[in-house]
Motif scaffolding. Structure first.
Motif, PDB file in Angstrom:
ATOM      1  N   MET A   1      -3.691  -6.992   0.392  1.00 54.27           N
ATOM      2  CA  MET A   1      -3.892  -5.974  -0.643  1.00 54.27           C
ATOM      3  C   MET A   1      -3.277  -6.438  -1.965  1.00 54.27           C
ATOM      4  O   MET A   1      -2.199  -7.020  -1.987  1.00 54.27           O
ATOM      5  CB  MET A   1      -3.246  -4.664  -0.203  1.00 54.27           C
ATOM      6  N   ASP A   2      -3.982  -6.176  -3.076  1.00 49.79           N
ATOM      7  CA  ASP A   2      -3.453  -6.560  -4.381  1.00 49.79           C
ATOM      8  C   ASP A   2      -3.696  -5.417  -5.382  1.00 49.79           C
ATOM      9  O   ASP A   2      -4.252  -4.378  -5.016  1.00 49.79           O
ATOM     10  CB  ASP A   2      -4.100  -7.866  -4.853  1.00 49.79           C
ATOM     11  N   ALA A   3      -3.333  -5.667  -6.627  1.00 49.88           N
ATOM     12  CA  ALA A   3      -3.400  -4.595  -7.635  1.00 49.88           C
ATOM     13  C   ALA A   3      -4.801  -3.992  -7.752  1.00 49.88           C
ATOM     14  O   ALA A   3      -4.950  -2.781  -7.953  1.00 49.88           O
ATOM     15  CB  ALA A   3      -2.943  -5.136  -8.988  1.00 49.88           C
ATOM     16  N   PHE A   6      -6.045  -0.824  -5.802  1.00 44.44           N
ATOM     17  CA  PHE A   6      -5.606   0.539  -6.144  1.00 44.44           C
ATOM     18  C   PHE A   6      -6.629   1.190  -7.076  1.00 44.44           C
ATOM     19  O   PHE A   6      -7.215   0.542  -7.938  1.00 44.44           O
ATOM     20  CB  PHE A   6      -4.230   0.505  -6.826  1.00 44.44           C
ATOM     21  N   THR A   8      -7.308   4.301  -9.815  1.00 37.57           N
ATOM     22  CA  THR A   8      -6.590   5.188 -10.733  1.00 37.57           C
ATOM     23  C   THR A   8      -7.500   6.326 -11.169  1.00 37.57           C
ATOM     24  O   THR A   8      -8.657   6.092 -11.524  1.00 37.57           O
ATOM     25  CB  THR A   8      -6.132   4.401 -11.983  1.00 37.57           C
ATOM     26  N   SER A  10      -7.333   9.979 -13.525  1.00 42.17           N
ATOM     27  CA  SER A  10      -6.588  10.912 -14.378  1.00 42.17           C
ATOM     28  C   SER A  10      -7.444  12.136 -14.663  1.00 42.17           C
ATOM     29  O   SER A  10      -8.672  12.018 -14.776  1.00 42.17           O
ATOM     30  CB  SER A  10      -6.215  10.252 -15.714  1.00 42.17           C
ATOM     31  N   ILE A  45      -2.052   3.979   0.927  1.00 44.25           N
ATOM     32  CA  ILE A  45      -0.791   3.937   0.165  1.00 44.25           C
ATOM     33  C   ILE A  45      -0.904   4.876  -1.024  1.00 44.25           C
ATOM     34  O   ILE A  45      -1.876   4.819  -1.782  1.00 44.25           O
ATOM     35  CB  ILE A  45      -0.482   2.519  -0.377  1.00 44.25           C
ATOM     36  N   ILE A  46       0.084   5.731  -1.171  1.00 42.61           N
ATOM     37  CA  ILE A  46       0.199   6.475  -2.430  1.00 42.61           C
ATOM     38  C   ILE A  46       1.052   5.619  -3.342  1.00 42.61           C
ATOM     39  O   ILE A  46       2.244   5.413  -3.089  1.00 42.61           O
ATOM     40  CB  ILE A  46       0.845   7.854  -2.206  1.00 42.61           C
ATOM     41  N   GLY A  47       0.411   5.070  -4.377  1.00 42.93           N
ATOM     42  CA  GLY A  47       1.190   4.317  -5.361  1.00 42.93           C
ATOM     43  C   GLY A  47       2.048   5.301  -6.129  1.00 42.93           C
ATOM     44  O   GLY A  47       3.273   5.263  -6.068  1.00 42.93           O
ATOM     45  N   HIS A  48       1.390   6.209  -6.815  1.00 42.19           N
ATOM     46  CA  HIS A  48       2.111   7.237  -7.566  1.00 42.19           C
ATOM     47  C   HIS A  48       1.156   8.380  -7.913  1.00 42.19           C
ATOM     48  O   HIS A  48       0.045   8.132  -8.369  1.00 42.19           O
ATOM     49  CB  HIS A  48       2.680   6.650  -8.866  1.00 42.19           C
ATOM     50  N   LYS A  50       1.528  11.506 -10.420  1.00 42.31           N
ATOM     51  CA  LYS A  50       2.486  12.050 -11.393  1.00 42.31           C
ATOM     52  C   LYS A  50       1.754  12.906 -12.401  1.00 42.31           C
ATOM     53  O   LYS A  50       0.548  12.747 -12.616  1.00 42.31           O
ATOM     54  CB  LYS A  50       3.252  10.933 -12.095  1.00 42.31           C
ATOM     55  N   THR A  66       5.384   9.906  -4.220  1.00 38.15           N
ATOM     56  CA  THR A  66       5.222   8.469  -3.986  1.00 38.15           C
ATOM     57  C   THR A  66       5.012   8.122  -2.519  1.00 38.15           C
ATOM     58  O   THR A  66       5.038   6.946  -2.164  1.00 38.15           O
ATOM     59  CB  THR A  66       6.455   7.683  -4.503  1.00 38.15           C
ATOM     60  N   ILE A  89      -2.730  15.140 -14.777  1.00 36.07           N
ATOM     61  CA  ILE A  89      -2.334  14.420 -13.562  1.00 36.07           C
ATOM     62  C   ILE A  89      -2.941  13.011 -13.549  1.00 36.07           C
ATOM     63  O   ILE A  89      -4.066  12.806 -14.012  1.00 36.07           O
ATOM     64  CB  ILE A  89      -2.765  15.217 -12.297  1.00 36.07           C
ATOM     65  N   THR A  90      -2.160  12.065 -13.058  1.00 37.52           N
ATOM     66  CA  THR A  90      -2.661  10.721 -12.800  1.00 37.52           C
ATOM     67  C   THR A  90      -2.352  10.377 -11.339  1.00 37.52           C
ATOM     68  O   THR A  90      -1.239  10.609 -10.865  1.00 37.52           O
ATOM     69  CB  THR A  90      -2.014   9.690 -13.744  1.00 37.52           C
ATOM     70  N   ILE A  92      -2.648   7.252  -8.510  1.00 33.92           N
ATOM     71  CA  ILE A  92      -2.899   5.822  -8.267  1.00 33.92           C
ATOM     72  C   ILE A  92      -2.681   5.580  -6.772  1.00 33.92           C
ATOM     73  O   ILE A  92      -1.546   5.675  -6.286  1.00 33.92           O
ATOM     74  CB  ILE A  92      -1.965   4.930  -9.099  1.00 33.92           C
TER      75      ILE A  92
ATOM     76  N   PHE B   9       7.100  -1.846  -8.770  1.00 29.90           N
ATOM     77  CA  PHE B   9       5.949  -1.182  -8.167  1.00 29.90           C
ATOM     78  C   PHE B   9       5.873   0.279  -8.609  1.00 29.90           C
ATOM     79  O   PHE B   9       6.855   0.858  -9.050  1.00 29.90           O
ATOM     80  CB  PHE B   9       6.045  -1.277  -6.632  1.00 29.90           C
ATOM     81  N   LEU B  10       4.695   0.849  -8.456  1.00 30.99           N
ATOM     82  CA  LEU B  10       4.435   2.250  -8.777  1.00 30.99           C
ATOM     83  C   LEU B  10       5.488   3.162  -8.136  1.00 30.99           C
ATOM     84  O   LEU B  10       5.779   3.016  -6.948  1.00 30.99           O
ATOM     85  CB  LEU B  10       3.061   2.648  -8.241  1.00 30.99           C
ATOM     86  N   LEU B  96       1.422  -1.830 -11.639  1.00 39.11           N
ATOM     87  CA  LEU B  96       0.522  -2.830 -11.063  1.00 39.11           C
ATOM     88  C   LEU B  96       0.596  -4.158 -11.815  1.00 39.11           C
ATOM     89  O   LEU B  96      -0.168  -5.077 -11.528  1.00 39.11           O
ATOM     90  CB  LEU B  96      -0.927  -2.306 -11.094  1.00 39.11           C
ATOM     91  N   ARG B 126      10.743   2.207  -0.066  1.00 38.07           N
ATOM     92  CA  ARG B 126       9.500   1.573   0.382  1.00 38.07           C
ATOM     93  C   ARG B 126       9.755   0.101   0.718  1.00 38.07           C
ATOM     94  O   ARG B 126       9.001  -0.796   0.305  1.00 38.07           O
ATOM     95  CB  ARG B 126       8.434   1.740  -0.694  1.00 38.07           C
ATOM     96  N   PHE B 137       1.307  -9.116  -6.363  1.00 33.02           N
ATOM     97  CA  PHE B 137       1.832  -8.734  -7.683  1.00 33.02           C
ATOM     98  C   PHE B 137       3.237  -8.151  -7.580  1.00 33.02           C
ATOM     99  O   PHE B 137       4.039  -8.279  -8.511  1.00 33.02           O
ATOM    100  CB  PHE B 137       0.870  -7.763  -8.404  1.00 33.02           C
TER     101      PHE B 137
END
Lengths: 120, 203
Positions: A1-3, A6, A8, A10, A45-48, A50, A66, A89-90, A92, B9-10, B96, B126, B137
């Motif tokens: 998994m990489d960036a 994810f 996004t 909003s 995965i919940i990145g964020h 917010k 998170t 709200i955002t 990711i 990280f986020l 990210l 985490r 990353f």
């Protein structure tokens, strides 16, 4: 998994509480439902998650989540009872697309608020 | 003008750390800072929060400064230097971001900085992100850090903190690893002291 795995999303919504409860409690309940719904919809995965909730008068309420298991964090406020609220709200996350994120957002908000699109 | 990059990280606590550090640096060292807030979302959230705390904030959102917004980063840094000329800019990179790419952009297109320091956060809550098959990353954020901050030490026991600190030291043997709780403010004085020293001695 990489960036790039994810997604996004909003959004802005205008909210009118459906009950006379504290807006803070309603928001926490909505967030808890939203995180749960994401988990059952394939989110890995919940990145964020917010955002900000404002009533135009009181200090804004900021929120953050998170993880799929922990409780969302709220700071700021308190928001006035009975006021219309502006939500920003955002989200990711991985494993869910933006259409699902939008639909789940509105489904979960509908349990606690009358919800309309909010521009700006 | 010096640049401090806060990466991680986020949800690892970058905004909370930034707020704690800038307060300490402003009062303890008399430095003035502009905050440059980068978010991948189409609407800025953290910038609003920091502005409500009385900080001077510029926002770069709807993309990441390591790729889509690399050009905007350079243009904004030039504008900040020309108009405000602060002692330092604190860039909160998106969660990210690949730090290596940010540094490469600055090397190529903005050589006027007096110095650049990278602080990367790791999130003890985490810890699994850094084990077995970590995201490239996230590893890049740690590898290119001058200082690694292990955040949320209040959420785990001493053994987990030590294990995680050892893992981070393995990923970046050249960087000091400092455990903090940005939320509670514990050990932030030490991080601020490192930054303050760097601000005074780098030119």
């Amino acid at each position: 998994m990489d960036a790039h795995d994810f997604v996004t999303f909003s959004a802005r919504r205008k909210l009118a509480p459906l009950t006379a409860g504290s807006p803070r409690d309603l928001l926490l309940s909505f967030l808890t439902d939203y995180v749960k719904a994401l988990g059952t919809s394939g989110c890995s995965i919940i990145g964020h998650i917010k955002g900000i909730v404002e009533d135009g008068e009181s200090p804004p309420l900021f929120f953050s989540a998170t993880s799929l298991s922990g409780e969302p964090q709220l700071k700021g406020g308190p928001l006035g009872q009975g006021s219309d609220l502006a939500l920003t709200i955002t989200v990711i996350v991985s494993g869910v697309d933006t259409e699902q994120l939008s639909r789940l957002l509105d489904d979960c908000l509908a349990g606690y608020f009358l919800c309309t699109l909010h521009g700006g | 003008m010096k640049l401090i990059i806060i990466s991680g990280f986020l949800g690892s606590g970058k905004t909370t750390l930034l707020l704690g550090l800038v307060r300490r640096l402003t009062s303890g060292n008399g430095c003035d800072f502009v905050i440059l807030e980068n978010e991948v979302g189409e609407i800025g959230i953290d910038g609003v929060f920091l502005e409500k705390q009385g900080l001077q904030v510029k926002e770069l959102y709807s993309g990441c400064v390591c790729c889509q917004l690399a050009g905007d980063l350079v243009v904004t840094l030039r504008e900040i230097k020309d108009v405000l000329d602060p002692d330092g800019v604190i860039l909160e990179a998106s969660g990210l971001a690949k730090v290596e790419s940010i540094l490469d952009t600055l090397d190529r297109y903005y050589g006027e900085l007096e110095g650049t320091m990278v602080i990367s956060l790791a999130d003890l809550e985490r810890f699994e992100l850094y084990q077995e098959e970590p995201m490239p990353f996230v590893i890049n954020q740690i590898r290119y850090a001058d200082l690694v901050v292990l955040n949320k030490t209040d959420s785990g026991d001493g053994e987990l903190t030590a294990t995680m600190a050892a893992k981070l030291a393995e990923l970046n043997p050249d960087a000091e690893v400092i455990g903090v709780s940005a939320l509670e403010g514990s050990n932030l004085d030490l991080v601020a002291e490192r930054l303050g020293t760097w601000m005074r001695t780098t030119s």
